[in-house]
Design a protein around this motif. Structure first.
Motif, mmCIF file in Angstrom:
data_model
loop_
_atom_site.group_PDB
_atom_site.id
_atom_site.type_symbol
_atom_site.label_atom_id
_atom_site.label_comp_id
_atom_site.label_asym_id
_atom_site.label_seq_id
_atom_site.Cartn_x
_atom_site.Cartn_y
_atom_site.Cartn_z
ATOM 1 N N UNK A 65 41.997 35.554 48.755
ATOM 2 C CA UNK A 65 40.639 35.170 49.173
ATOM 3 C C UNK A 65 40.087 35.509 50.380
ATOM 4 N N UNK A 66 41.215 35.747 51.374
ATOM 5 C CA UNK A 66 40.731 36.290 52.704
ATOM 6 C C UNK A 66 40.034 37.616 52.606
ATOM 7 N N UNK A 67 40.698 38.433 51.786
ATOM 8 C CA UNK A 67 40.226 39.727 51.380
ATOM 9 C C UNK A 67 38.711 39.544 50.777
ATOM 10 N N UNK A 68 39.092 38.608 49.826
ATOM 11 C CA UNK A 68 37.903 38.630 48.830
ATOM 12 C C UNK A 68 36.398 38.041 49.773
ATOM 13 N N UNK A 69 36.819 37.075 50.717
ATOM 14 C CA UNK A 69 35.715 36.582 51.398
ATOM 15 C C UNK A 69 34.915 37.453 52.413
ATOM 16 N N UNK A 121 29.691 33.069 42.921
ATOM 17 C CA UNK A 121 30.918 31.812 43.218
ATOM 18 C C UNK A 121 31.995 32.303 42.590
ATOM 19 N N UNK A 122 32.782 32.607 43.285
ATOM 20 C CA UNK A 122 34.180 33.368 42.697
ATOM 21 C C UNK A 122 35.173 33.305 43.548
ATOM 22 N N UNK A 123 36.428 32.886 43.052
ATOM 23 C CA UNK A 123 37.904 32.871 43.958
ATOM 24 C C UNK A 123 38.738 33.656 42.941
ATOM 25 N N UNK A 124 39.356 34.281 43.682
ATOM 26 C CA UNK A 124 40.486 35.116 43.039
ATOM 27 C C UNK A 124 41.420 34.161 42.837
ATOM 28 N N UNK A 137 31.134 41.098 50.615
ATOM 29 C CA UNK A 137 29.966 41.911 51.095
ATOM 30 C C UNK A 137 29.815 43.244 50.321
ATOM 31 N N UNK A 138 30.964 43.710 49.979
ATOM 32 C CA UNK A 138 30.961 45.135 49.136
ATOM 33 C C UNK A 138 30.211 44.949 47.827
ATOM 34 N N UNK A 139 30.725 43.862 47.137
ATOM 35 C CA UNK A 139 30.062 43.593 46.073
ATOM 36 C C UNK A 139 28.465 43.394 46.176
ATOM 37 N N UNK A 159 36.287 46.770 43.067
ATOM 38 C CA UNK A 159 36.519 46.810 44.505
ATOM 39 C C UNK A 159 37.922 46.571 44.643
ATOM 40 N N UNK A 160 38.200 45.251 44.177
ATOM 41 C CA UNK A 160 39.623 44.620 44.571
ATOM 42 C C UNK A 160 40.752 45.719 44.404
ATOM 43 N N UNK A 161 40.673 46.313 42.934
ATOM 44 C CA UNK A 161 41.615 47.155 42.504
ATOM 45 C C UNK A 161 41.684 48.418 43.519
#
Lengths: 805, 114
Positions: free
Chosen positions: A496-500, A521-524, A505-507, A344-346
């Protein structure tokens, strides 16, 4: 309440007004009006981010065909939202870009924006639809609008070719997907994706489970240009560059990714899904990056790089699905599911940098008149802003810091390295190939990124080869790529702004169990210390530079690959040969000769009747109930048979016609024997008139000399004729021997009481079943009119009139 | 009786089929005419015979009548097949007048049809 449903429909509704705006307000570029749509939608959808980040979902349903379970159902969750934000966000930037890219004077803008809005609405429909069939409707709408956009410059042959190719391939996949959806809903018992996901787990043993999975994957792979269906994407580059940037890098090609992600909770955890998705993804990744290097057209290079990056995302989705195979949700299984997060990140990263790169290429094309890297060079000083954006985009694509591509590529390597440890799916045999191929493909990716930068912007500037004198693009055209490039950098520093807010939620939508279990529990992080992934990246840079420097020496490897075996050749050859074969086959049996068609008809009837009669044992003969034969009847039958047969041997047509008349009178005689006075009367009269008609035609028909010889007996015709006659006889005898119930004719003997008639036949014709008689009169009337018209009407201009000759 | 008539119908159908499969338009029309004779007779025999029954006229005051329904059906069929044959014949006449042939193998669409 129905916000999301309305959001899907808004682009379609606005599209209706585009021609009006275009015609009435022609002073203003139509794009400005259109721009409001995605911007507004983006703002509205963005307002859902906090709620969705808290794990909320939104659901609204408008009945469409409720009796069939088909409703226009919108479902907003993290996965849909991330795609919708990409669609509207990149959509806004692309429309802004297109305002400067497309000329108001030369282009038919209303077509362009109608198609683009149609596409945007369809795409939103795809990502928000909860109903399988509605999803399919929107899916095909994206295919159609993409087809229209690719062929936007429809006077170009290549555009039409590209549009047709993409249409054939994506619609082929789409129809496969529809079949898959129908199978899926048949065993899940619902069209709702959410309900299917909730009820999953019990279906894996169903016979249609794997076929449904593979067919849905076929749809996803064709749409997302996965190997070997990727061939349409490079040809789709004939579309205007904003279209390529929007459809063929950021959104439409990700519809397949969306589909795979959406159905991961349904099919994930199965070995077939894991292997098919991962292998197709990794092959696409490698093949795309390998082929991109040989391209000389910038857009073709970007097309293959898109294919390759989509393969990367697909691989990650495949690898991540393995996490669902674990029995328990704990940190160990979560560890593998992070591949989904990386995918999703990529996905987001790719949309940003690829959109920017396409816009850069569009600018280069727009300002120099060519996209051929052999003609370009030295544009760095001429177009500094464009150059900067290109560097950011390319290095992000290559996976270098400080750009977002670096983060997702590191996560990709983590995923492929972890997969080797997977304790099931017999990964131990082939699993090691994943990191190796992934690494090689990344090296090749780095090489083509260098080509993109150095061949275009460095080296010697060759103004004489260019159609226009190169200069920096207008400000408006640069806004969109600069915004995208800034996002590329911003995502690196604040991942992590994007991540959080979006990725988690997409994940959660793809892997709900892991969020529910609270193990997420994950931080990029950009810096993990010195680890294998970092060493791999360093290796990529090292080997990539070596390969780029020595490019002229090894580029010959591409000519080793036989052109005959290229997939494009295969596609073209298949298309041509299918057309030619079907033509050949049709021409072979559709001869235009009525005799042949009659042969088919008779042979089919004979084959069917004899097969059925023989296999079902329906044949039975019972002559015991026969009425006795009187001598007259016997003689009459014999005479009739002889008459009929002698027609075949008639020397002239005159004899044939007369014998036919005799036959008719004999039939009338039979009617007399069978106590049918009305029939006998009618038959006599009609036969007389018919014979007269025959003779009349005989008089007008051709000169007879060449026809007078008796027809050459043909063995086949004879056989068919005898078989047909025998068939009728056999059937008649079988029917006679198997009378199941008595006739209803006793009722008609009440003719006098019911209809006041003593002649039963006439009572049936004129009273009991008068409707038949009425229509029979109509038949006669029509026949009479037809005869009159055929005789009276003069031949049309084209026809020959032989009467005068 | 039924067996004999079935055989006769078979002979008629054979002749008709053979004619329909031939090249000349007039022979085809002859074939259809004979085919309709065969069908009419077939309907008749399928209705069944009984030697001593009377014609379906109530004035006869017989104990049993022949089946009137097939007769009505045949009467309709005769008229319709006459209409069709007449139209078919005129069509053949018109075909010959406009196209100059009644050979079915030569009637294969105009050149500009393709």
């Amino acid at each position: 309440m129905y916000t999301v449903n309305i959001a899907i429909l808004t682009p379609f509704i606005v599209a209706l007004f585009i021609p009006f705006l275009y015609k009435r307000l022609s002073a203003i570029h139509t794009g400005w009006f259109v721009l409001a749509v995605p911007v507004a939608l983006f703002a509205i959808l963005a307002s859902y981010i906090p709620a969705v980040a808290n794990g909320e979902t939104f659901y609204s349903s408008i009945p469409w065909l409720p009796s069939l379970g088909i409703n226009f159902t919108a479902y907003l969750d993290g996965l849909g939202l991330i795609f919708a934000l990409l669609i509207t966000g990149v959509g806004s930037l692309v429309i802004l870009y297109s305002i400067y890219y497309l000329s108001k004077e030369r282009e038919s803008l209303h077509h362009f924006y109608i198609y683009l809005l149609m596409f945007m609405g369809a795409m939103l429909g795809v990502v928000f639809s909860d109903n399988l069939l509605v999803l399919y409707v929107f899916w095909e709408l994206t295919s159609i609008s993409s087809f229209l956009l690719i062929a936007y410059w429809h006077h170009r042959r290549q555009s039409r070719y590209g549009a047709q190719k993409s249409m054939l391939i994506t619609v082929m996949g789409g129809i496969g997907m529809l079949a898959g959806f129908l199978m899926l809903s048949s065993f899940a018992g619902t069209f709702s994706v959410r309900e299917i996901i909730d009820g999953m787990g019990d279906y894996a043993s169903h016979a249609l489970f794997v076929p449904a999975m593979l067919l849905i994957l076929l749809g996803a792979f064709t749409k997302s240009a996965q190997f070997p269906f990727h061939i349409w994407l490079p040809d789709a580059m004939e579309a205007p560059t904003p279209v390529s940037a929007y459809l063929h890098s950021a959104t439409m090609v990700k519809a397949g990714i969306y589909l795979v992600a959406r159905f991961t909770p349904v099919f994930g955890g199965e070995a077939v899904w894991f292997w098919v998705v991962s292998i197709v993804g990794i092959v696409t990744l490698f093949w795309g990056s390998f082929t991109a290097i040989r391209q000389t057209d910038l857009k073709a290079l970007l097309a293959y790089s898109t294919i390759s990056q989509l393969g990367l995302i697909m691989t990650l989705l495949g690898l991540g699905s393995a996490a669902l195979h674990f029995d328990v949700i704990d940190n160990q299984s979560f560890y593998y599911s992070l591949a989904i997060f990386a995918a999703l990140f990529h996905l987001v990263n790719h949309s940003t940098f690829k959109g920017a790169l396409f816009m850069v290429v569009g600018i280069v094309d727009h300002e120099t008149g060519t996209r051929d890297i052999r003609k370009l060079g030295g544009l760095m000083t001429v177009m500094p802003v464009t150059f900067t954006v290109a560097v950011i985009g390319s290095f992000s694509m290559a996976g270098l810091p400080p750009f977002n591509g670096f983060l997702s590529k590191e996560m990709f390597f983590t995923a492929v390295l972890r997969i080797i440890e997977l304790p099931f799916f017999s990964v131990e045999t082939w699993g090691l190939l994943f990191p190796i191929i992934a690494w090689l493909a990344s090296v090749l990716t780095f090489v083509y990124c260098l080509i993109l930068i150095f061949k275009t912007f460095f080296g010697e500037h060759q103004p004489e080869k260019l159609e226009k004198s190169a200069h920096e693009a207008p400000f408006g055209m640069l806004v969109s790529p600069v915004i995208l490039a800034s996002l590329v950098v911003a995502f690196f520093f604040f991942p992590n702004v994007l991540g959080e807010f979006l990725l988690k939620p997409a994940y959660g939508a793809v892997m709900p169990a892991f969020i529910d279990a609270g193990v997420f529990d994950y931080q990029i992080k950009a810096w993990h210390g010195i680890n294998t992934e970092l060493l791999m990246t360093l290796g990529i840079v090292g080997l990539g530079l070596v390969l780029y420097r020595s490019l002229p020496r090894w580029v010959g490897v591409y000519s080793l690959f036989p052109a005959m075996l290229s997939l494009d050749r295969l596609y073209n050859g298949a298309l041509i040969s299918v057309e030619r074969r079907s033509n050949e086959i049709t021409n072979r049996y559709m001869t235009g000769n009525m005799y042949h068609y009659l042969l088919y008809i008779f042979l089919v009837i004979l084959g069917l009747v004899y097969t059925v009669a023989l296999t079902t044992g329906a044949l039975s003969f019972n002559v015991s109930n026969d009425a006795p034969i009187s001598i007259y009847e016997g003689i009459l039958a014999a005479v009739m048979a002889i008459t009929a047969i002698s027609i075949l041997f008639a020397k002239s047509r005159m004899t044939g016609i007369l014998l036919n008349g005799v036959l008719g009178y004999l039939v009338a005689l039979f009617f007399v024997f069978f106590r049918a006075p009305d029939l006998a009367l009618t038959q006599l009269v009609i036969e007389t008139v018919t014979a007269a008609l025959f003779l009349l035609c005989f008089y007008f028909l051709p000169d007879w000399d060449k026809q007078k010889h008796k027809t050459k007996p043909k063995l086949l015709n004879g056989l068919i004729a005898v078989a047909t006659g025998a068939m009728v006889t056999v059937l008649a005898l079988s029917v006679n021997s198997n009378r199941l119930f008595d006739s209803i004719s006793a009722f008609y003997e009440n003719a006098y009481e019911l209809a006041g008639a003593k002649n039963i036949v006439n009572a049936i014709l004129g009273d009991f079943r008068a409707f038949d008689t009425m229509l029979e009169v109509v038949v006669l009337l029509i026949a009479g009119l037809g005869v009159y018209v055929l005789i009276k009407l003069k031949a049309s201009k084209g026809g020959r009139d032989l009467e005068g000759k | 009786m039924e067996t004999m008539m079935s055989l006769l119908v078979g002979v008629l159908v054979t002749v008709a089929t053979y004619l329909i499969l031939s090249k000349s338009l007039l022979r085809v029309i002859l074939g259809t005419a004979i085919m309709s004779h065969a069908v009419h007779l077939l309907i008749m025999i399928m209705g069944g015979f009984s030697g001593d029954s009377s014609a379906p006229l109530l004035g006869e005051e017989a104990t049993s009548y022949t089946d009137a329904l097939p007769q009505a059906l045949i009467l309709t069929a005769i008229v319709i097949s006459f209409g069709v044959t007449a139209l078919f014949l005129v069509l053949a006449y018109r075909t010959y007048r406009d196209l100059g042939t009644d050979d079915l193998t030569k009637l294969r669409g105009l050149d500009d049809d393709e």
